[in-house]
Design a protein around this motif. Structure first.
Motif, mmCIF file in Angstrom:
data_model
loop_
_atom_site.group_PDB
_atom_site.id
_atom_site.type_symbol
_atom_site.label_atom_id
_atom_site.label_comp_id
_atom_site.label_asym_id
_atom_site.label_seq_id
_atom_site.Cartn_x
_atom_site.Cartn_y
_atom_site.Cartn_z
ATOM 1 N N LYS A 90 0.787 -1.094 0.126
ATOM 2 C CA LYS A 90 0.156 0.013 0.152
ATOM 3 C C LYS A 90 0.916 1.342 0.189
ATOM 4 O O LYS A 90 1.933 1.460 0.808
ATOM 5 N N SER A 110 -4.231 2.229 -0.418
ATOM 6 C CA SER A 110 -4.991 1.325 -1.278
ATOM 7 C C SER A 110 -4.117 0.216 -1.582
ATOM 8 O O SER A 110 -2.906 0.596 -1.857
ATOM 9 N N ALA A 111 -4.577 -0.910 -1.728
ATOM 10 C CA ALA A 111 -3.639 -1.970 -2.245
ATOM 11 C C ALA A 111 -3.324 -2.037 -3.609
ATOM 12 O O ALA A 111 -4.301 -1.751 -4.564
#
Length: 352
Positions: A14, A335-336
């Motif tokens: 992330k 966010s991945a």
């Protein structure tokens, strides 16, 4: 702490910064080492923020350097101004005595003349049997006499008030010298303003009375007694002199207050300059700006550290399982963007 512990060998990568993706350097199946760059995010805005912070810091340091050089000069100026103000105060007290003395050269004549307007015998005859004020009260016809009597009552009331103040003030003045305490000088100045004001009001009330008598004579087409004309001329002269003395006393009172305020202000400024430094060379403003510079330096260092966040790196060695971004995508913090299969177990803790 207490909580749940689990072990995994796969983690999501992330980013710690947000922005547009400029480069992606891996694909699924690639082997990576710890710290290897995987992708980069546009850092133009972050670099501009750092440049602005560096410029602001440089300007703050220059200003601090200038203020540091100016502070001892300003402190010396405050000391010099304070010394000059104290000297001016001595002169102002001498001027105060002169102004009060000048007033009491004029006031006795005005008070004597004011008394003669009411209690002389020039209007009622020379026999000494009727005061002027009684003659005024008997002037006019049935309707105008009421008005004249009213003015006479006001004039007599104001005279008595002024006379009481004057009698005390003149006694206080006679015991005053140039070597009297400043406190006594200020008290006499204040009482002299009060006395001159009362005398000016009494003279104005007498002038109103004389004008009413003259106006009544004109209405009834009666020749005005020459003695009344002389009294009016004299009262106007007395009033002009007393008003001039009153103005001088008020101005002197204002000058004295201003000079004392200058001393107080400079003493306060000096005390402020000496907060945290007895020499006065490092005033609180400089201490505050030095602290602000230190804060700017810390913030700048933090910005530079955060600049590395715009490069997404592998936290552990392993194999890329998936990549969820491509060039020109926009990513956000947390966010991945990729999944990494690690070469060793990773402990994940969830603590309350």
């Amino acid at each position: 702490g207490s909580g749940q512990v689990s072990t995994v060998n796969q983690i999501d990568i992330k980013p710690k910064a947000s922005g547009d993706v400029l480069w992606v350097g891996v694909k699924p199946g690639d082997a990576v080492y710890a710290g290897q760059a995987l992708a980069s995010i546009d850092s133009t805005s972050a670099k501009q923020t750092i440049a602005d912070a560096e410029a602001s810091l440089a300007e703050a340091k220059l200003q601090h350097k200038k203020d540091s050089a100016q502070a001892p000069i300003d402190y010396e100026k405050f000391l010099e101004t304070l010394d000059d103000a104290k000297k001016n105060l001595i002169t102002t007290y001498n001027d105060t005595y002169n102004t009060v003395s000048s007033a009491y050269l004029d006031l006795p004549t005005a008070v004597t003349g004011m008394q003669n307007v009411l209690y002389g015998y020039t209007v009622g005859g020379q026999t000494g049997t009727q005061w002027n004020i009684d003659a005024f009260r008997n002037t006019g016809n049935e309707s105008s006499n009421v008005t004249i009597r009213s003015f006479a009552d006001i004039a007599e009331r104001d005279y008595k008030i002024a006379r009481t103040k004057y009698d005390q003030a003149i006694l206080d003045f006679k015991v005053l010298t140039r070597y009297s305490s400043t406190n006594n000088l200020e008290k006499l100045l204040s009482s002299s303003v009060d006395t001159a004001t009362a005398i000016a009001q009494a003279l104005q009330s007498e002038l109103n009375l004389l004008d009413a008598v003259v106006d009544d004579a004109a209405v009834r087409s009666i020749t005005v007694n020459p003695a009344i004309t002389t009294l009016r001329t004299n009262v106007r002269s007395y009033l002009a002199t007393v008003n001039s003395d009153l103005s001088a006393l008020l101005n002197q009172q204002k000058t004295l207050d201003t000079t004392k305020k200058t001393i107080r202000d400079n003493e306060r400024n000096i005390e402020i300059y000496k907060i945290g430094n007895e020499s006065g060379n490092n005033p609180i403003s400089l201490q505050s700006s030095a602290q602000a510079i230190a804060n700017q330096e810390r913030n700048l260092q933090e910005l530079k550290t955060n600049l590395s966040y715009y490069t997404i790196t592998a936290p552990f060695a392993g194999t890329i399982a998936s990549v969820n971004l491509k060039k020109f995508d926009t990513v956000s913090v947390g966010s991945a963007v990729a999944t990494l299969i690690t070469n060793q177990k990773v402990a994940q803790l969830s603590l309350n």
